[in-house]
Design an enzyme around this catalytic site. Structure first.
Site, PDB file in Angstrom:
ATOM      1  N   GLU A  64       0.840  -1.208   0.000  1.00 40.81           N
ATOM      2  CA  GLU A  64       0.000   0.000   0.000  1.00 40.81           C
ATOM      3  C   GLU A  64       0.872   1.254   0.000  1.00 40.81           C
ATOM      4  OE1 GLU A  64      -1.999  -0.424   3.845  1.00 40.81           O
ATOM      5  OE2 GLU A  64      -0.364   0.656   4.824  1.00 40.81           O
ATOM      6  N   HIS A  66       0.311   5.784   1.027  1.00 42.87           N
ATOM      7  CA  HIS A  66      -0.565   6.809   1.594  1.00 42.87           C
ATOM      8  C   HIS A  66       0.270   8.043   1.906  1.00 42.87           C
ATOM      9  CE1 HIS A  66       1.287   4.774   4.956  1.00 42.87           C
ATOM     10  NE2 HIS A  66       0.585   3.682   4.735  1.00 42.87           N
ATOM     11  N   HIS A  70       5.194   6.273   8.204  1.00 44.39           N
ATOM     12  CA  HIS A  70       5.362   5.298   9.280  1.00 44.39           C
ATOM     13  C   HIS A  70       6.787   5.370   9.811  1.00 44.39           C
ATOM     14  CE1 HIS A  70       1.628   3.241   8.397  1.00 44.39           C
ATOM     15  NE2 HIS A  70       2.023   2.738   7.265  1.00 44.39           N
ATOM     16  N   HIS A 104       4.880   0.203   0.123  1.00 43.42           N
ATOM     17  CA  HIS A 104       5.602  -0.526   1.186  1.00 43.42           C
ATOM     18  C   HIS A 104       4.856  -1.787   1.572  1.00 43.42           C
ATOM     19  CE1 HIS A 104       2.846   2.261   3.229  1.00 43.42           C
ATOM     20  NE2 HIS A 104       2.766   1.371   4.215  1.00 43.42           N
ATOM     21  N   CYS A 118       5.116   0.206  15.021  1.00 41.29           N
ATOM     22  CA  CYS A 118       4.859   1.174  13.945  1.00 41.29           C
ATOM     23  C   CYS A 118       4.182   2.399  14.533  1.00 41.29           C
ATOM     24  CB  CYS A 118       3.976   0.554  12.865  1.00 41.29           C
ATOM     25  SG  CYS A 118       3.580   1.696  11.521  1.00 41.29           S
TER      26      CYS A 118
HETATM   27 MN    MN Z   1       1.062   1.653   5.587  1.00 36.13          MN
END
Ligand code: MN
Length: 152
Positions: A64, A66, A70, A104, A118
């Site tokens: 994914e 975004h 992270h 990632h 995370c």
């Molecule tokens: Mn992610």
């Protein structure tokens, strides 16, 4: 969300008192396998959450991207991660930064579970999944293609 209790003891096997082990994501919402989620810190005053994700041997997170970022620290086990075009083997205490809009994915090795911390913004955009054309572009690199297919 409520303020976190002051102290929560670790229990066996990367679990914590007062922390629920949850589904990684809603089943069917995205591709993933054998991965669980625990939210360790979610105090609204922080503006971020610290989660612990654990994959069983051979498990993987969703491929994914975004806008939010992270900050990851591997906590147990070994595996491989993809960040952009980079495929890296990871081990406990390694640090991984996921920049905005960067594809990632994390994969546990076949032989052992892998868990990672995370950190993420509390307010964040929804992850995007690659469409067919984007998947072709991601897989143009043979190393990345092998990782994404699970061959590593
Ligand atoms: Mn992610």
């Amino acid at each position: 969300m409520d303020r976190s209790p002051l102290f929560r003891a670790a229990t066996d096997g990367f679990r914590w008192n007062g922390v629920a082990e949850m589904e990684y994501k809603q089943a069917g919402s995205a591709p993933f396998r054998d991965i669980s989620r625990q939210v360790l810190f979610d105090d609204p005053a922080l503006g971020c959450q610290l989660r612990y994700f654990e994959m069983k041997p051979g498990g993987y997170s969703t491929l994914e991207r975004h806008e939010h970022v992270h900050a990851v620290m591997i906590l147990r086990g070994h595996g491989t991660c993809l960040v952009g075009n980079a495929v890296r083997r990871v081990k406990p205490r390694d640090l991984v930064s996921i920049p905005p809009m960067t594809w990632h994915q994390f994969r546990a090795s076949a032989g052992e579970a892998m868990g990672f911390l995370c950190m993420v913004n509390a307010m964040r955009d929804k992850p995007q999944l690659p469409d067919a054309e984007q998947m072709r572009a991601i897989c143009a690199d043979p190393t990345v293609a092998a990782f994404v297919s699970g061959e590593r």
